[in-house]
Structure formats: C-alpha cells, structure tokens
Motif scaffolding. Structure first.
Motif, PDB file in Angstrom:
ATOM      1  N   SER A  74       0.830  -1.206   0.000  1.00 39.44           N
ATOM      2  CA  SER A  74       0.000   0.000   0.000  1.00 39.44           C
ATOM      3  C   SER A  74       0.867   1.260   0.000  1.00 39.44           C
ATOM      4  O   SER A  74       0.452   2.302  -0.491  1.00 39.44           O
ATOM      5  N   ALA A  75       2.089   1.143   0.556  1.00 36.68           N
ATOM      6  CA  ALA A  75       3.004   2.298   0.537  1.00 36.68           C
ATOM      7  C   ALA A  75       3.370   2.635  -0.906  1.00 36.68           C
ATOM      8  O   ALA A  75       3.407   3.800  -1.290  1.00 36.68           O
ATOM      9  N   ILE A  76       3.609   1.610  -1.715  1.00 32.89           N
ATOM     10  CA  ILE A  76       4.030   1.825  -3.103  1.00 32.89           C
ATOM     11  C   ILE A  76       2.827   2.192  -3.988  1.00 32.89           C
ATOM     12  O   ILE A  76       2.876   3.162  -4.738  1.00 32.89           O
ATOM     13  N   LEU A  77       1.744   1.426  -3.869  1.00 25.35           N
ATOM     14  CA  LEU A  77       0.631   1.623  -4.804  1.00 25.35           C
ATOM     15  C   LEU A  77      -0.300   2.771  -4.402  1.00 25.35           C
ATOM     16  O   LEU A  77      -0.910   3.398  -5.258  1.00 25.35           O
ATOM     17  N   LEU A  78      -0.422   3.004  -3.087  1.00 25.53           N
ATOM     18  CA  LEU A  78      -1.405   4.002  -2.643  1.00 25.53           C
ATOM     19  C   LEU A  78      -0.775   5.181  -1.886  1.00 25.53           C
ATOM     20  O   LEU A  78      -1.468   6.106  -1.502  1.00 25.53           O
ATOM     21  N   ALA A  85       6.613   1.017   9.765  1.00 21.78           N
ATOM     22  CA  ALA A  85       7.917   0.597   9.232  1.00 21.78           C
ATOM     23  C   ALA A  85       8.057   0.901   7.746  1.00 21.78           C
ATOM     24  O   ALA A  85       9.171   0.920   7.223  1.00 21.78           O
ATOM     25  N   ASN A  86       6.944   1.131   7.049  1.00 19.30           N
ATOM     26  CA  ASN A  86       7.006   1.328   5.592  1.00 19.30           C
ATOM     27  C   ASN A  86       6.915   2.799   5.169  1.00 19.30           C
ATOM     28  O   ASN A  86       6.725   3.091   3.990  1.00 19.30           O
ATOM     29  N   ALA A  90       7.366   4.474   1.079  1.00 20.86           N
ATOM     30  CA  ALA A  90       6.390   5.229   0.293  1.00 20.86           C
ATOM     31  C   ALA A  90       7.064   6.367  -0.482  1.00 20.86           C
ATOM     32  O   ALA A  90       6.590   6.752  -1.555  1.00 20.86           O
ATOM     33  N   LEU A  91       8.177   6.902   0.049  1.00 20.99           N
ATOM     34  CA  LEU A  91       8.789   8.089  -0.560  1.00 20.99           C
ATOM     35  C   LEU A  91       9.185   7.832  -2.013  1.00 20.99           C
ATOM     36  O   LEU A  91       8.804   8.587  -2.904  1.00 20.99           O
ATOM     37  N   ASP A  92       9.966   6.793  -2.269  1.00 19.90           N
ATOM     38  CA  ASP A  92      10.385   6.510  -3.634  1.00 19.90           C
ATOM     39  C   ASP A  92       9.501   5.470  -4.310  1.00 19.90           C
ATOM     40  O   ASP A  92       9.353   5.502  -5.536  1.00 19.90           O
ATOM     41  N   GLY A  93       8.932   4.561  -3.503  1.00 11.59           N
ATOM     42  CA  GLY A  93       8.105   3.495  -4.072  1.00 11.59           C
ATOM     43  C   GLY A  93       6.905   4.052  -4.819  1.00 11.59           C
ATOM     44  O   GLY A  93       6.608   3.629  -5.946  1.00 11.59           O
ATOM     45  N   ASN A  94       6.214   5.013  -4.205  1.00 12.88           N
ATOM     46  CA  ASN A  94       5.031   5.575  -4.864  1.00 12.88           C
ATOM     47  C   ASN A  94       5.418   6.425  -6.073  1.00 12.88           C
ATOM     48  O   ASN A  94       4.705   6.427  -7.088  1.00 12.88           O
TER      49      ASN A  94
END
Lengths: 502, 164
Positions: A74-78, A85-86, A90-94
């Motif tokens: 969800s950090a990457i997709l949303l 911990a995630n 989210a910073l670069d993944g999203n």
C-alpha cells in the motif's frame, strides 16, 4: 550449527501449512492500512491456543515477518504505508509507481525485504545462543535490572516525552500486579470482579493495540476516502533481481542499520527504515533523485525494516526484553504456550525454538515468492472501507479476548484498556512501554522478591541490588537511557523556543 | 497507521486544560496505587507495588506540574469534530460489550454491532437500497467467517443470552 537438525519440523504438513497461511495472510493484513503488524499478531494469538507451541509460534512468526513486508504494497501503490515501518518505502516506491514502474518497485521491495530478512534471521541464529549462555550468569538482581531497563529504554525511546513514556511503563507494571499475589495469595488492586484473575496479557494486548485503531478509523466520521491506486504493468522479474543484487551499497546500509536497530530494545522498524533511507541518500552520488522514484530508496528502507525482525528477537529470547512492540506481543504468545525466555531456553525447548527460528528463515523466502504474486491483489484489500475494517476489528477483538479464558470479564478489561489507551495516546502517552511494563512486571517482581530474600540472608539489599560490576553496568544503562531521553527532550524544547523555530 | 507511532510524535495542539484532564486522572490513579500499596496488608505482598507506586506517583506529579504550567508539549489532543465522530461509535461499542453480548447472545449482538457500526460510518448514501443490501451481505459474510473460525474451528462456547 544445531539449528540445522530442526529444519524437518518446519516441513511437517500442519506446520508448513500454517507457515504458508501466516505468510499470505500477513502479507494481506500488512497491505491493509490501519492494521499494524503488532495488532495483527495480537489478534492472531487466540487462534494459536489450540495449536502445539511450535505451530503457534510458526504462525505468529510468519505473520510478524510478512506484515512488515506487506505494508510496502500500500506504501508503493497508494502512498499509504501499511505499517509505520514502511513510511520510508512510500517516498520513492510511490514515485516509481506513478512513473509506471509499480511492478519494479514491488519486485525490489520484496527482494530486498527477503535479503534483509534472511540476514537478520542468520544474526538471530548465531547471536542468540551466545547471548543465552551469557544470560545464564544473571542472578535475580541482574534480571530485575534487565526488566527495569527494558521498560525505561522503551519508555524513553518510544515516546517524545520521557515523563509520559516512563509513566506509561509504570502503568503497565501496575497493571501486571493486579489480582492475587503469587507468593502469599494476597488480593491486590481488585476493584472489580473482572480483575480477580489479574489482567491477562493477551486480553490487554488485543485491547491496547486493536481498540485505539478502531476508534482512530471512526474518527474521520462518514467522510469518503478517495484512494487512487495505480495500474501494475508487467516487468521482467530477472531485471528486478539483477537491480536488487547489484545494489550492494543500499542493501549493506539497510541490513546493517536494520540489524543494529533490531538489537536495541523497543526501537522498531519505523526508525530502521527511515534511518537506512537517510544514510543511503547521504552516501549516494545522486541524492537529489531520492524521493523522485529512485529504487535505491525502496531497497534501503525495505531491507532495513525486515533485517530488524530477526535481531529484535535476540534480546527477547535471551533476556525477555523485546526488540520491538511486535516482539513484545510475540513474548506474550511465548508465555501463553508455557515457554519462558532466558538463558536456559535453548536447553529446555530446543525443538520449539529452533523450529520457530528456522520457520522464519523459510518464511522470508515464501514471503518473497508470495509477496510478488499477491501484491496486485493485496492492493485491492487496501481499499476496503474504514467502516468495514473498524467493525471487523472490533468483532475480532471481542471474540479474541473472550476466547482467552471464555470469560466476559476479559472482554470488559480489553475494552476499558483499549478506550483508555486511545485517550492516553492522544495526550502523548505510549502503548509500547505500557505493554512492556505489563509483560515484564511479573519478571521484575519475581526477581525483586527472590533477590530481597537472598539479600536478607546476605549483606542486605543495598549490596545485593546496587553493587557488583554487572549490577552497576545495568544501573548505568538505566540511568543513561533515562538521561539521554531527558537530554533530547530538553534540547528539542529549547530548539522549538528559539526564534525562527516556532 | 499505528496510532502509537503517530500520536507520540505529533506536535501538540491540545490546550493546557486538555493536557490537565488526563494528567489529573493519571495523578489520581497514581495516588490511589501508592496509598493502597502502603496501607494494605500483608505488607510483604506490597513490597514491589510500593516501589512502583512511589515512582509512578513522582512521575505523575511531575507530569501534572508540567501540564499545569502549560509546558506539556506532546500529544495532539482531540478536536471537537473528532469527539463528535467517535462518541456514537464508542457508545455503540460500550453497549455491545457491557450489555448486548451477554443479554442478547454473542452472535446476535456481534452481528448487530458490526452492521450498525458499518452502516453508521459508511460514506455510501443511506437512502440507496443497494447500499443496504451490500451492508447486509458483508455483515452476513463476515459473521459467517467468525462463526467458522471461533465456533467450528476453535470450539469457543460463547454466551447465548436471549438469542444466540
């Protein structure tokens, strides 16, 4: 290499199915915003009552490992971290996902989680028996100070206010004393019939971690949350594998930071991920690309937060001091199954403990395989409305608390503690030191009483509790943890008062 | 997000009175714990509670003084809109836990609590029939899973009360 003897236990049909179920279930729970790994493990504990200790621990360990990694989905997709911990993921993944590289981000996230996790479990395998032998030298006074150290370290580090952190720890210690005294059978602090049997650790864990999240989910009212997800395009897996394996610097920083943070009681994955991300950015030749979709940011953060999992169990299994709030919940699971951590754990229960540790190793590999497979589906779960999630967690918490001893009293205690914790958290108190106080309270008290008896037969309590190199070392650590927290709080207050910082 | 991870790190927006209320309650609790530890018998059973009670009272007093002086910085407090949003939910949960589960039966009360909480906080329109059908289906499906897990798999005997 004793652990190699017990690998067979992981592949027994029921154990392996539980490992598989825990991994897949943990990935889905981890991907669901609002369900933290700590709460997921707490809610799972009642399901382990019917299982053998090894099987119960395999399920909890698999859930612990995969919820941390699943939070990356969800950090990457949303851009909503599934767990604290995630946050760094989210910073670069999203940003990668928005550039149409969602599959690549998910691949490197799970691969680096797996690599970090495996290294972390190897540290657990090789460090734990050494520390366990060392822990055998501990007498009651040392164990008492260790328990106090656990509460003060978590109280100091987990909360921004060290007074409130320590006060939370004291509240937990007090809760652990409710009920009948073990030695004389005296009634202590029984204000209601529901408290006659004391506060069950599992009941308290469910209440303290689940109910505040239910209320938090309700706090937005009927406001619709528009969550925009991104389309996951296909990406050759081998390319992602090559990219991850060639990112030696990010992986090294991530696993080193994660392992080190895991060994420190109570610090947890949130700090591991952010610290590893920050260090990787500082050492990068291209720091400006971080936050813009640089896969190195994802690799550093995810390898760190999963490398933390194994080492966080080292102080737990040897000294009963959990390395993270989720490890504290896992300690509750161990105690429920009659397994008491300490120096003689590997002598008394080698089959249970080595099979559990080995399952975490296999679990890391399963997590990578299934993580990549279920990631696209897990993102759909992440969009479950908060109203459904809150209702489901409430009912699960009530059933879970009731099933501990089939007592309504436990349900009342769970609810009161949960609602109380929600309000306390809103005013800066923290759940982790409270839980640790509750778990370590009986250990601290038993060793305090035993130590007092020994002291009376020797030269008195001052010499027994306050003298000797190990006592002085542990007391120095207690003072240092409190002093450091006091110093940092004071410094932050002073900085915020300076002109321009307001 | 884990509230424990966020609440402790957010800057304070709570008023001095907002901080004073929990500080007073914690101080009162610490005072009761310390007082009981020093007055209850047998004294030897309260040796450890005395130690903890004393430390707890000292910390609670310190926390109270900080709150009274307005230097308590941590914790964002609870906004009025948040209060208005959470009170119906907490009241519903309290009725479910303290009354309905025992008197109406665990499954009936749980089904009602799930349905009411979900319906009450669901952003979907309350006037559309399809929304209500969806709520009923989700509630029934979830309670089916709970029944399978707790009654069939774990053999948990829940209080039956008036119904089930």
């Amino acid at each position: 290499m004793e652990f190699l003897q017990y690998f067979g236990g992981v592949f027994e049909p029921v154990s392996f199915l539980l490992l598989l179920g825990g991994t897949v279930g943990g990935l889905i729970l981890g991907a669901t915003p609002g369900l933290s790994p700590t709460m997921a493990v707490a809610l799972l504990i009642p399901f382990t009552f019917q299982l053998a200790p090894t099987q119960g621990l395999i399920l909890l360990g698999a859930a612990y490992t995969s919820t941390v990694a699943g939070g990356a989905v969800s950090a990457i997709l949303l851009r909503i971290p599934g767990a604290p911990a995630n946050i760094a993921t989210a910073l670069d993944g999203n940003a990668m996902a928005k550039q149409g590289r969602a599959a690549e981000a998910l691949h490197v996230s799970f691969l680096s989680s797996g690599i970090g996790g495996v290294i972390g479990v190897f540290l657990l395998i090789f460090l734990t028996p050494v520390l366990a032998k060392w822990a055998l030298m501990f007498g009651p006074s040392h164990l008492f100070w260790m328990a106090i150290l656990g509460v003060t370290v978590i109280g100091s580090l987990d909360s921004k206010s060290f007074v409130k952190g320590l006060l939370s720890g004291c509240l937990g210690l007090w809760l652990s004393m409710i009920g009948y005294d073990d030695i004389q059978g005296a009634q202590r602090f029984i204000f209601h019939d529901a408290l006659t049997g004391g506060v069950s650790i599992i009941t308290a864990l469910i209440g303290i971690f689940a109910i505040p999240q239910v209320i938090e989910m309700l706090s937005a009212g009927r406001k619709r949350q528009d969550v925009s997800t991104v389309v996951v395009h296909k990406q050759p897996f081998l390319d992602s594998l090559k990219l991850t394996l060639s990112s030696v610097k990010s992986l090294s920083i991530g696993t080193t930071v994660g392992s080190f943070i895991g060994l420190i009681p109570g610090v947890g994955g949130q700090i591991a991920g952010l610290l590893a991300y920050d260090q990787t950015k500082k050492f990068s030749k291209d720091p400006e690309s971080f936050g813009q979709g640089n896969p190195q940011g994802v690799i550093a953060a995810e390898s760190a937060n999963n490398a933390m999992v194994g080492p966080s169990l080292v102080p737990l299994l040897t000294l009963s001091i959990p390395g993270s709030p989720t490890a504290a919940v896992l300690l509750g699971g161990l105690l429920i199954h009659g397994i008491f951590p300490g120096g003689d754990l590997f002598d008394n229960h080698p089959d249970v403990i080595w099979t559990f540790i080995n399952s975490m190793l296999i679990g890391q590999i399963l997590m990578v395989i299934f993580g990549i497979w279920v990631a696209a589906y897990a993102a759909k779960v992440a969009q479950v409305p908060k109203a459904v999630m809150a209702s489901a967690v409430l009912v699960l918490a009530v059933f879970g608390a009731y099933s501990v001893q089939q007592s309504m009293g436990d349900v009342y205690v769970m609810f009161v503690l949960g609602v109380g914790m929600y309000f306390l958290e809103k005013f800066g108190f923290s759940a982790a030191p409270l839980v640790l106080g509750l778990i370590l309270g009986p250990i601290a008290e038993a060793n305090f009483i035993q130590g007092s008896m020994i002291a009376n037969a020797m030269n008195g309590p001052v010499e027994y509790f306050l003298m000797g190199p190990l006592n002085l070392f542990l007391i120095a650590l207690v003072v240092a943890s409190v002093g450091w927290s006091f110093f940092t709080t004071h410094r932050e207050n002073r900085n915020s008062k300076e002109p321009g910082n307001a | 997000m884990n509230p424990s991870a966020t609440s402790a790190s957010d800057p304070s927006t709570a008023s001095r009175v907002g901080h004073l209320v929990p500080a007073s309650l914690v101080l009162a609790l610490a005072a009761v714990v310390a007082w009981l530890s020093y007055t209850q018998e047998p004294a030897s059973a309260f040796l450890f509670p005395r130690l903890i009670g004393t430390v707890m009272l000292a910390l609670a007093l310190w926390n109270f003084i900080r709150a009274a002086m307005g230097v308590s910085k941590v914790g964002q407090g609870i906004a009025v809109t948040t209060w208005l949003n959470i009170i119906p939910g907490i009241a519903l949960m309290a009725v479910f836990v303290f009354f309905a589960a025992k008197y109406f039966g665990f499954y009936v009360a749980s089904t009602a609590a799930f349905f009411l909480l979900y319906s009450g906080y669901d952003p979907a329109p309350h006037t559309a029939l399809s929304s209500w059908v969806k709520r009923v289906v989700i509630t029934a499906a979830f309670m089916g899973v709970i029944y399978a897990l707790f009654t069939l798999l774990l053999k948990v005997q829940t209080p039956r009360g008036m119904f089930l």
